[in-house]
Design a protein around this motif. Structure first.
Motif, PDB file in Angstrom:
ATOM      1  N   LYS A 170       0.695  -1.705  -0.377  1.00  0.00           N
ATOM      2  CA  LYS A 170       0.232   0.368   0.382  1.00  0.00           C
ATOM      3  C   LYS A 170       0.765   1.526  -0.213  1.00  0.00           C
ATOM      4  O   LYS A 170       0.528   2.064  -0.721  1.00  0.00           O
ATOM      5  N   LYS A 171       2.022   1.199   1.062  1.00  0.00           N
ATOM      6  CA  LYS A 171       3.150   2.315   0.348  1.00  0.00           C
ATOM      7  C   LYS A 171       3.491   2.719  -0.317  1.00  0.00           C
ATOM      8  O   LYS A 171       4.285   3.870  -0.931  1.00  0.00           O
ATOM      9  N   PHE A 172       3.670   1.433  -1.281  1.00  0.00           N
ATOM     10  CA  PHE A 172       3.887   1.068  -2.269  1.00  0.00           C
ATOM     11  C   PHE A 172       3.135   2.558  -3.257  1.00  0.00           C
ATOM     12  O   PHE A 172       4.026   2.904  -4.558  1.00  0.00           O
ATOM     13  N   GLU A 173       2.687   1.766  -3.298  1.00  0.00           N
ATOM     14  CA  GLU A 173       1.080   1.649  -4.344  1.00  0.00           C
ATOM     15  C   GLU A 173       1.113   3.610  -3.905  1.00  0.00           C
ATOM     16  O   GLU A 173       0.954   4.780  -4.835  1.00  0.00           O
ATOM     17  N   ASN A 174       1.104   4.277  -2.927  1.00  0.00           N
ATOM     18  CA  ASN A 174       1.261   5.929  -2.990  1.00  0.00           C
ATOM     19  C   ASN A 174       2.057   6.721  -2.800  1.00  0.00           C
ATOM     20  O   ASN A 174       1.728   8.062  -3.152  1.00  0.00           O
ATOM     21  N   SER A 175       3.407   5.931  -2.758  1.00  0.00           N
ATOM     22  CA  SER A 175       4.188   6.362  -3.905  1.00  0.00           C
ATOM     23  C   SER A 175       4.444   7.506  -4.682  1.00  0.00           C
ATOM     24  O   SER A 175       5.448   7.664  -5.141  1.00  0.00           O
ATOM     25  N   LEU A 176       3.652   6.408  -5.743  1.00  0.00           N
ATOM     26  CA  LEU A 176       3.964   6.491  -6.955  1.00  0.00           C
ATOM     27  C   LEU A 176       2.994   7.821  -6.946  1.00  0.00           C
ATOM     28  O   LEU A 176       3.190   8.259  -9.104  1.00  0.00           O
ATOM     29  N   LYS A 177       2.364   8.082  -6.413  1.00  0.00           N
ATOM     30  CA  LYS A 177       1.617   9.488  -6.467  1.00  0.00           C
ATOM     31  C   LYS A 177       1.854  10.645  -7.647  1.00  0.00           C
ATOM     32  O   LYS A 177       2.008  11.402  -8.366  1.00  0.00           O
ATOM     33  N   PRO A 178       2.842  11.041  -7.052  1.00  0.00           N
ATOM     34  CA  PRO A 178       3.811  12.126  -7.317  1.00  0.00           C
ATOM     35  C   PRO A 178       4.461  11.482  -8.423  1.00  0.00           C
ATOM     36  O   PRO A 178       3.944  12.421 -10.041  1.00  0.00           O
ATOM     37  N   TRP A 179       4.557  10.741  -9.772  1.00  0.00           N
ATOM     38  CA  TRP A 179       4.752  10.254 -10.589  1.00  0.00           C
ATOM     39  C   TRP A 179       3.562  10.379 -11.625  1.00  0.00           C
ATOM     40  O   TRP A 179       3.648  10.987 -12.827  1.00  0.00           O
ATOM     41  N   TYR A 180       2.852   9.599 -11.015  1.00  0.00           N
ATOM     42  CA  TYR A 180       1.215  10.118 -11.826  1.00  0.00           C
ATOM     43  C   TYR A 180       0.510  11.874 -11.660  1.00  0.00           C
ATOM     44  O   TYR A 180       0.136  11.892 -12.885  1.00  0.00           O
ATOM     45  N   ALA A 181       1.099  12.641 -10.658  1.00  0.00           N
ATOM     46  CA  ALA A 181       0.649  13.854 -10.891  1.00  0.00           C
ATOM     47  C   ALA A 181       1.515  14.556 -11.920  1.00  0.00           C
ATOM     48  O   ALA A 181       1.316  15.280 -13.011  1.00  0.00           O
ATOM     49  N   ALA A 182       2.932  14.095 -12.405  1.00  0.00           N
ATOM     50  CA  ALA A 182       3.866  14.620 -12.847  1.00  0.00           C
ATOM     51  C   ALA A 182       3.014  14.459 -14.607  1.00  0.00           C
ATOM     52  O   ALA A 182       3.158  14.943 -15.603  1.00  0.00           O
ATOM     53  N   ILE A 183       3.159  12.585 -14.751  1.00  0.00           N
ATOM     54  CA  ILE A 183       2.722  12.725 -16.033  1.00  0.00           C
ATOM     55  C   ILE A 183       0.580  13.667 -15.862  1.00  0.00           C
ATOM     56  O   ILE A 183       1.451  13.471 -17.843  1.00  0.00           O
ATOM     57  N   ALA A 184      -0.054  13.382 -15.426  1.00  0.00           N
ATOM     58  CA  ALA A 184      -1.530  14.097 -16.149  1.00  0.00           C
ATOM     59  C   ALA A 184      -1.236  15.754 -16.279  1.00  0.00           C
ATOM     60  O   ALA A 184      -1.442  16.001 -17.088  1.00  0.00           O
ATOM     61  N   ALA A 185       0.062  15.963 -14.985  1.00  0.00           N
ATOM     62  CA  ALA A 185       0.777  17.918 -16.084  1.00  0.00           C
ATOM     63  C   ALA A 185       0.980  17.812 -17.042  1.00  0.00           C
ATOM     64  O   ALA A 185       1.005  18.445 -17.651  1.00  0.00           O
ATOM     65  N   PHE A 186       2.092  16.779 -17.171  1.00  0.00           N
ATOM     66  CA  PHE A 186       2.304  16.587 -18.869  1.00  0.00           C
ATOM     67  C   PHE A 186       1.697  16.973 -20.181  1.00  0.00           C
ATOM     68  O   PHE A 186       1.326  17.682 -20.829  1.00  0.00           O
ATOM     69  N   LYS A 187       0.397  15.484 -19.717  1.00  0.00           N
ATOM     70  CA  LYS A 187      -0.246  15.478 -20.567  1.00  0.00           C
ATOM     71  C   LYS A 187      -1.894  16.978 -20.555  1.00  0.00           C
ATOM     72  O   LYS A 187      -1.794  17.258 -22.381  1.00  0.00           O
ATOM     73  N   LYS A 188      -1.451  17.219 -19.854  1.00  0.00           N
ATOM     74  CA  LYS A 188      -2.903  18.504 -20.002  1.00  0.00           C
ATOM     75  C   LYS A 188      -1.777  19.879 -20.319  1.00  0.00           C
ATOM     76  O   LYS A 188      -2.351  20.754 -21.527  1.00  0.00           O
ATOM     77  N   LYS A 189      -0.327  20.014 -20.421  1.00  0.00           N
ATOM     78  CA  LYS A 189       0.363  21.312 -20.558  1.00  0.00           C
ATOM     79  C   LYS A 189       0.627  20.767 -22.531  1.00  0.00           C
ATOM     80  O   LYS A 189       1.589  21.921 -22.894  1.00  0.00           O
ATOM     81  N   HIS A 190       1.013  20.046 -22.547  1.00  0.00           N
ATOM     82  CA  HIS A 190       2.172  19.640 -23.848  1.00  0.00           C
ATOM     83  C   HIS A 190       0.718  18.499 -24.421  1.00  0.00           C
ATOM     84  O   HIS A 190       1.204  17.412 -24.988  1.00  0.00           O
ATOM     85  N   PRO A 191      -0.376  18.771 -24.797  1.00  0.00           N
ATOM     86  CA  PRO A 191      -1.186  17.584 -25.589  1.00  0.00           C
ATOM     87  C   PRO A 191      -0.152  16.900 -26.876  1.00  0.00           C
ATOM     88  O   PRO A 191      -0.112  18.060 -27.551  1.00  0.00           O
ATOM     89  N   ALA A 192      -0.622  15.588 -26.864  1.00  0.00           N
ATOM     90  CA  ALA A 192       0.135  15.364 -28.314  1.00  0.00           C
ATOM     91  C   ALA A 192       1.571  15.956 -28.266  1.00  0.00           C
ATOM     92  O   ALA A 192       1.616  16.562 -30.227  1.00  0.00           O
ATOM     93  N   THR A 193       2.442  15.490 -28.225  1.00  0.00           N
ATOM     94  CA  THR A 193       3.581  15.996 -28.121  1.00  0.00           C
ATOM     95  C   THR A 193       4.277  15.078 -29.129  1.00  0.00           C
ATOM     96  O   THR A 193       4.464  14.269 -29.048  1.00  0.00           O
ATOM     97  N   PRO A 194       4.641  15.732 -30.624  1.00  0.00           N
ATOM     98  CA  PRO A 194       5.382  15.312 -31.472  1.00  0.00           C
ATOM     99  C   PRO A 194       6.898  14.378 -30.776  1.00  0.00           C
ATOM    100  O   PRO A 194       6.915  15.745 -30.216  1.00  0.00           O
ATOM    101  N   VAL A 195       7.426  13.542 -30.671  1.00  0.00           N
ATOM    102  CA  VAL A 195       8.307  12.906 -30.342  1.00  0.00           C
ATOM    103  C   VAL A 195       8.559  12.067 -31.633  1.00  0.00           C
ATOM    104  O   VAL A 195       8.339  11.574 -32.074  1.00  0.00           O
ATOM    105  N   ALA A 196      10.811  11.707 -31.232  1.00  0.00           N
ATOM    106  CA  ALA A 196      11.089  10.987 -32.519  1.00  0.00           C
ATOM    107  C   ALA A 196      12.054  10.157 -30.823  1.00  0.00           C
ATOM    108  O   ALA A 196      12.285   9.767 -29.779  1.00  0.00           O
ATOM    109  N   VAL A 197      11.720   8.822 -31.477  1.00  0.00           N
ATOM    110  CA  VAL A 197      12.600   7.925 -30.546  1.00  0.00           C
ATOM    111  C   VAL A 197      13.359   6.581 -31.372  1.00  0.00           C
ATOM    112  O   VAL A 197      13.596   6.973 -32.389  1.00  0.00           O
ATOM    113  N   THR A 198      14.546   5.824 -30.824  1.00  0.00           N
ATOM    114  CA  THR A 198      15.176   5.131 -31.611  1.00  0.00           C
ATOM    115  C   THR A 198      14.061   3.770 -31.510  1.00  0.00           C
ATOM    116  O   THR A 198      14.460   3.069 -32.761  1.00  0.00           O
TER     117      THR A 198
END
Length: 319
Positions: free
Chosen positions: A174-202
């Motif tokens: 349960k502690k581990f699951e709760n500790s993931l919340k800052p990561w999930y918040a960062a994902i949500a913030a990125f998705k809101k600020k930078h929708p459909a961001t074009p990226v390239a990968v190897t």
């Protein structure tokens, strides 16, 4: 054709006769007899085949586990990994093993089959998530949905091995699951600020994370697959990738920091020409100083910095 066959060159690099030679198999068979009855007391002898899974085992098991990670060098290509007799013995002796699946670490299955023990607990993350062998991207730990399921399964298996500590394992999960919340918040913030961001990968190392971020991966999937499988991409795909980078049509270039070659170098040069920031991602959790949670959060923040301010992050450094 099975997925493991499709990716045999990339995911099953063990040399025949090296690990699974007659003498080693005989030794593992004898070892199986000696480990037939694992002790039901003391720390659980556990193995996380990839060090990100070992980290989760350690966080859930705490003082009641002794964890060994096998693939743990962030400076090497995990896909060229070769298991040694010492590693084979560590896996054979383990009471509990977590492996990735999807052909990424099939050599571990061969070792466990050679030192079979009905009491050994094994979590295959592919099977845990219900994924078929044909799943094209084996880098499951970059998917935000993966580790909560793994943590819950780890707690359950450890509880079956050491029932007296079941409450402890459940609380840590349960502690581990709760500790993931800052990561999930960062994902949500990125998705809101930078929708459909074009990226390239190897290659598709971080594709699950990029998809969670709502990014638009412009690199041809055929190029990603070719690079992942140590094959030469088509000239057309290489040309498309370089145009994406040199024209600045993408906001960030994400590359596998652990697998660099002449092609990667040429893409990095193209990114520099197009003033595209680059972010190096890892297949193996960087150590020391990172946990799984802090690693994923650092990767996400690096991507945000790249898109927001054009800042490159080629190597992660723990704070």
């Amino acid at each position: 054709m099975r997925h493991a066959d499709l990716f045999a060159h990339h995911f099953t690099p063990i040399r025949q006769g090296q690990v699974f030679g007659i003498s080693l198999l005989a030794g593992l068979s004898l070892l199986a007899l000696t480990t037939a009855g694992f002790a039901a007391s003391g720390p659980v002898k556990a193995v996380g085949v990839e060090n990100e899974y070992a980290d989760v085992i350690a966080q859930i098991g705490g003082k009641y586990v002794h964890v060994t990670s096998i693939m743990n060098d962030p400076n090497t290509d995990p896909h060229t990994f070769e298991a040694s007799p010492k590693i084979a013995r560590q896996i054979a002796e383990a009471e509990f093993v977590v492996e990735n699946g999807i052909g990424y670490d099939d050599w571990a299955d061969k070792i466990m089959a050679s030192a079979a023990n009905a009491k050994r607990k094994v979590i295959n993350v592919q099977h845990l998530l219900g994924l078929p062998d044909s799943t094209p991207n084996p880098h499951l730990w970059f998917d935000p949905k993966t580790m909560p399921a793994v943590a819950k399964a780890v707690a359950a298996e450890l509880s079956s091995l050491r029932p007296n500590h079941a409450k402890y394992f459940k609380e840590n999960a349960k502690k581990f699951e709760n500790s993931l919340k800052p990561w999930y918040a960062a994902i949500a913030a990125f998705k809101k600020k930078h929708p459909a961001t074009p990226v390239a990968v190897t290659e598709p190392v971080a594709d699950y994370l990029l998809q969670a971020l709502g990014a638009d991966i412009k690199t041809p999937s055929t190029l990603e697959t070719a690079v992942m499988n140590d094959k030469d991409p088509s000239p057309q795909d290489i040309s498309t990738q370089k145009k994406l980078l040199e024209s600045g049509a993408v906001k960030v270039f994400v590359y596998n920091q652990q697998v660099t070659d002449n092609l990667t170098t040429s893409f990095l040069e193209s990114a520099k020409k197009g003033k595209v920031p680059v972010v190096g991602v890892y297949e193996t959790m960087p150590t020391p100083g990172f946990t799984y949670q802090s690693w994923m959060l650092a990767e996400t923040r690096a991507l945000d910095k790249a898109v927001t301010s054009g800042t490159s992050t080629e190597k992660l450094v723990a704070k």
